[in-house]
Design a protein around this motif. Structure first.
Motif, PDB file in Angstrom:
ATOM      1  N   GLY A  47     -13.975 -41.959  19.480  1.00 21.10           N
ATOM      2  CA  GLY A  47     -13.289 -42.692  18.451  1.00 21.10           C
ATOM      3  C   GLY A  47     -14.453 -43.248  17.400  1.00 21.10           C
ATOM      4  N   THR A  48     -14.167 -44.205  16.492  1.00 14.76           N
ATOM      5  CA  THR A  48     -15.139 -44.650  15.363  1.00 14.76           C
ATOM      6  C   THR A  48     -16.115 -45.701  15.777  1.00 14.76           C
ATOM      7  OG1 THR A  48     -13.204 -44.345  13.843  1.00 14.76           O
ATOM      8  CG2 THR A  48     -15.095 -45.686  13.115  1.00 14.76           C
ATOM      9  N   SER A  49     -17.425 -45.107  15.593  1.00 13.02           N
ATOM     10  CA  SER A  49     -18.560 -46.087  16.194  1.00 13.02           C
ATOM     11  C   SER A  49     -18.394 -47.239  15.359  1.00 13.02           C
ATOM     12  CB  SER A  49     -19.659 -45.245  15.677  1.00 13.02           C
ATOM     13  OG  SER A  49     -20.868 -45.992  15.992  1.00 13.02           O
ATOM     14  N   VAL A  50     -18.680 -48.519  15.979  1.00 17.16           N
ATOM     15  CA  VAL A  50     -18.757 -49.742  15.352  1.00 17.16           C
ATOM     16  C   VAL A  50     -20.038 -50.289  15.260  1.00 17.16           C
ATOM     17  CG1 VAL A  50     -17.578 -52.065  15.244  1.00 17.16           C
ATOM     18  CG2 VAL A  50     -16.277 -50.397  15.727  1.00 17.16           C
ATOM     19  N   LYS A  51     -20.691 -50.262  16.421  1.00 13.94           N
ATOM     20  CA  LYS A  51     -22.333 -50.533  16.551  1.00 13.94           C
ATOM     21  C   LYS A  51     -22.816 -49.692  17.322  1.00 13.94           C
ATOM     22  CE  LYS A  51     -20.807 -55.700  16.952  1.00 13.94           C
ATOM     23  NZ  LYS A  51     -20.778 -56.667  17.905  1.00 13.94           N
ATOM     24  N   GLY A  52     -24.208 -49.824  17.325  1.00 12.60           N
ATOM     25  CA  GLY A  52     -25.054 -49.032  18.253  1.00 12.60           C
ATOM     26  C   GLY A  52     -24.902 -47.452  18.176  1.00 12.60           C
ATOM     27  N   ASN A  53     -25.545 -46.588  18.932  1.00 14.33           N
ATOM     28  CA  ASN A  53     -25.317 -45.164  18.843  1.00 14.33           C
ATOM     29  C   ASN A  53     -25.687 -44.489  20.459  1.00 14.33           C
ATOM     30  OD1 ASN A  53     -28.368 -44.209  19.461  1.00 14.33           O
ATOM     31  ND2 ASN A  53     -28.533 -45.961  17.533  1.00 14.33           N
ATOM     32  N   PRO A  54     -25.258 -43.430  20.685  1.00 14.01           N
ATOM     33  CA  PRO A  54     -25.104 -42.774  22.064  1.00 14.01           C
ATOM     34  C   PRO A  54     -26.739 -42.796  22.456  1.00 14.01           C
ATOM     35  CG  PRO A  54     -24.059 -41.467  20.514  1.00 14.01           C
ATOM     36  CD  PRO A  54     -24.537 -42.593  19.728  1.00 14.01           C
ATOM     37  N   GLY A  55     -27.700 -43.006  21.723  1.00 12.03           N
ATOM     38  CA  GLY A  55     -29.287 -42.790  21.844  1.00 12.03           C
ATOM     39  C   GLY A  55     -29.683 -44.079  22.485  1.00 12.03           C
ATOM     40  N   GLY A  56     -29.017 -45.174  22.187  1.00  7.93           N
ATOM     41  CA  GLY A  56     -29.448 -46.538  22.533  1.00  7.93           C
ATOM     42  C   GLY A  56     -29.045 -46.931  23.978  1.00  7.93           C
ATOM     43  N   LYS A  57     -29.108 -48.362  23.852  1.00 10.70           N
ATOM     44  CA  LYS A  57     -28.645 -48.930  25.127  1.00 10.70           C
ATOM     45  C   LYS A  57     -27.078 -49.608  25.274  1.00 10.70           C
ATOM     46  CE  LYS A  57     -33.310 -50.569  26.584  1.00 10.70           C
ATOM     47  NZ  LYS A  57     -34.069 -51.641  27.185  1.00 10.70           N
ATOM     48  N   TYR A  58     -26.739 -49.608  23.931  1.00  6.92           N
ATOM     49  CA  TYR A  58     -25.265 -50.185  23.662  1.00  6.92           C
ATOM     50  C   TYR A  58     -24.753 -49.369  22.723  1.00  6.92           C
ATOM     51  CZ  TYR A  58     -21.632 -53.242  22.205  1.00  6.92           C
ATOM     52  OH  TYR A  58     -20.307 -53.920  21.886  1.00  6.92           O
ATOM     53  N   MET A  59     -23.472 -49.184  22.753  1.00  7.31           N
ATOM     54  CA  MET A  59     -22.409 -48.687  21.737  1.00  7.31           C
ATOM     55  C   MET A  59     -20.968 -49.284  21.810  1.00  7.31           C
ATOM     56  SD  MET A  59     -21.856 -44.714  20.848  1.00  7.31           S
ATOM     57  CE  MET A  59     -21.231 -44.140  19.296  1.00  7.31           C
TER      58      MET A  59
END
Length: 194
Positions: free
Chosen positions: A75-87
């Motif tokens: 879906g559409t990313s709202v916050k964060g990214n797949p490389g971080g701790k939270y998305m």
């Protein structure tokens, strides 16, 4: 959203991400079996590859590009990214997915607190580690003596680790082991509501 519909969506997401994760679990109100679900929460441990130098020393770890691609397809990313701790991802169904990707050593602590409820996590889980002299810092659970407490405008505490060489907690092999370390009786998720 009704529990059954939310659970189906969460299970589908887990099946999509599972090939790229060493652990993946549904958390939040779905795990607590609440009749109405506001958002979907999943805790996962993406598989990482290690890049080494000529002498075999690890110089970099990296998550799979395939994991990144699957996250983007959700879906559409709202916050964060797949490389971080939270998305946070807005799913096509109109519900949000909160995807937590902790460090391996912190997996079962995160799984417990992300199962909630928020009040249970704060009043029981966090209170127990505070009694033991620990705090949830920017580097994960650390000893309070190794951290600086910062008060937010709403009166809450945030902790910043100022001694990264300080004591670290053990690696918990399950949620039950984490509860035992806290000195708190394990409570099945459906009863963790305040």
């Amino acid at each position: 959203m009704q529990l059954l519909q939310a659970r189906r969506i969460a299970v589908d997401i887990c099946y999509l991400l599972q090939p790229y994760c060493s652990k993946i679990n549904i958390a939040g109100s779905i795990r607590r079996q609440k009749a109405e679900v506001k958002d979907i929460e999943i805790v996962c441990l993406p598989i990482v590859t290690e890049m080494t130098d000529l002498f075999g020393a690890v110089i970099k770890t990296q998550r799979s590009e395939l994991f990144f691609n699957e996250c983007k397809k959700l879906g559409t990313s709202v916050k964060g990214n797949p490389g971080g701790k939270y998305m946070q991802i807005s799913l096509p169904s109109g519900v949000n997915l909160d995807l937590f990707m902790p460090e391996a050593a912190d997996y079962f602590r995160q799984y417990a607190i992300r199962t909630g409820s928020a009040d249970y996590s704060y009043k029981v889980i966090a209170a127990a580690w505070k009694r033991k002299g620990w705090c949830g810092s920017d580097l994960g659970l650390r000893k309070m003596i190794d951290c600086l407490e910062i008060k937010t405008p709403d009166g809450k505490s945030k902790w910043k680790c100022v001694n990264s060489a300080g004591e670290i907690p053990p690696v918990w092999e399950s949620e039950e082991v984490f509860f035992s370390w806290l000195g708190v009786d394990y409570l099945p998720p459906k009863y963790r509501n305040f």
